[in-house]
Design an enzyme around this catalytic site. Structure first.
Site, PDB file in Angstrom:
ATOM      1  CE  LYS A  56      10.379   2.280   8.754  1.00  0.00           C
ATOM      2  NZ  LYS A  56      10.613   1.912   7.352  1.00  0.00           N
ATOM      3  CB  SER A  66      -7.641 -14.908  -3.529  1.00  0.00           C
ATOM      4  OG  SER A  66      -7.282 -13.642  -3.030  1.00  0.00           O
TER       5      SER A  66
END
Length: 331
Positions: free
Chosen positions: A204, A152
């Site tokens: 948000k 990764s």
């Protein structure tokens, strides 16, 4: 056969030690004031030891005995070396420190090549890319090699180096991005907690663990993952000279080193000694000498690191609760 650099370092260390020993004898033995003679001798020895260390540092600066710098990326990759919600291993290193060591090696006139040791399962996206960029900017050959795991974010970093070496049993790959959140809305309801929203901006609080995701929020967060994945594929494709579709077709699988080599995800299979031999040929020298570049930490930081190791031994298996928004992203 002893080299001229080795003789020079030895001369400086011996001369420095003798000089500081002489100063210590004069200050604490020949002219004692209120201290006993024995205590004076101890002070003299202490000054001599300081002198030897000082002279050794000076000798290392004047007669460096290395031409290759090694910087290690070990453990989860994060900005500050911590594990976020989960306790980090004591071997993990802050990404900013790793970048600083690569830059220090690049500024060192004695360093002709960079060895980047990768033993990491991955980690956060931006810190991984910062390390990749630092390796890419290094002025000289850059060789990444993995001992156990280069997955990764570790592979993201390797894409910024000239070559990647691995062992037959190394774990390589996992070219993908994952985001996660803890859905604690059911638990909150059971204990009598409710979520009240005060926010400006529709997304948000997307991913907040105390409420269910609606489809728009799910699509929004998946879009972020997809964008990071596109960037990851682009970095690997450009840095490793691989076709983007081939990279995508790995589907974030991991491979043992031998298979990764056959797939050209790895350039060479070999040991650390073989890497050094290859670098010696590339630098046109009989042998290379590798210096480990590590962050310089003050005493209290080293004490804190020791305490962290003890704490990690007791608590490595205990996971913390999710952070405020509950959504985390890592490569």
């Amino acid at each position: 056969m002893v080299s001229s650099e080795g003789i020079g370092r030895l001369v400086i260390v011996v001369a420095g030690g003798l000089a500081f020993a002489a100063v210590g004898v004069v200050l604490f033995v020949l002219f004692p004031t209120t201290l006993a003679d024995l205590l004076g001798v101890l002070f003299a020895l202490a000054v001599a030891l300081v002198g030897v260390r000082f002279a050794g540092n000076a000798a290392g600066s004047l007669f460096p005995g290395y031409d290759v710098a090694e910087v290690a990326v070990e453990g989860p990759i994060t900005r500050d070396g911590g594990g976020g919600r989960f306790p980090s291993g004591p071997g993990s290193t802050p990404a900013d420190d790793i970048v600083a060591q690569i830059e220090r090696a690049n500024d060192d006139g004695n360093v002709r090549a960079l060895l980047l040791k990768l033993n990491t399962p991955g980690g956060e996206v931006v810190p991984s890319d910062d390390i990749r960029l630092a390796a890419q900017r290094f002025d000289g050959p850059t060789v990444a090699y993995t001992t156990d795991v280069c997955a990764s974010g570790g592979y993201w970093i390797a894409s910024g180096c000239d070559e990647l070496w691995a062992r037959e049993g190394s774990i390589v790959g996992s070219i993908g991005v994952i985001g996660s959140r803890i859905n604690a809305s059911g638990l909150a309801e059971k204990v009598g907690l409710s979520y009240e929203r005060f926010a400006a901006g529709e997304y948000k609080d997307a991913g907040n663990s105390l409420k269910e995701l609606d489809e728009d929020e799910r699509a929004y967060l998946q879009g972020l993952i997809d964008d990071y994945y596109d960037t990851f594929v682009e970095r690997v494709s450009d840095g490793r000279d691989l076709e983007p579709e081939f990279v995508r077709d790995t589907e974030a699988r991991i491979y043992l080193g031998e298979e990764a080599y056959d797939m050209e995800l790895v350039d060479h299979l070999g040991t650390r000694r073989e890497i050094e031999d290859e670098l010696a040929d590339r630098l046109d020298t009989d042998a290379v000498t590798v210096e480990e570049f590590e962050p310089e930490r003050p005493l209290m930081a080293r004490v804190g690191a020791g305490a962290q190791q003890v704490a990690y031994a007791f608590g490595a298996g205990i996971a913390g609760l999710g952070d405020g928004r509950g959504f985390r992203l890592r490569s």
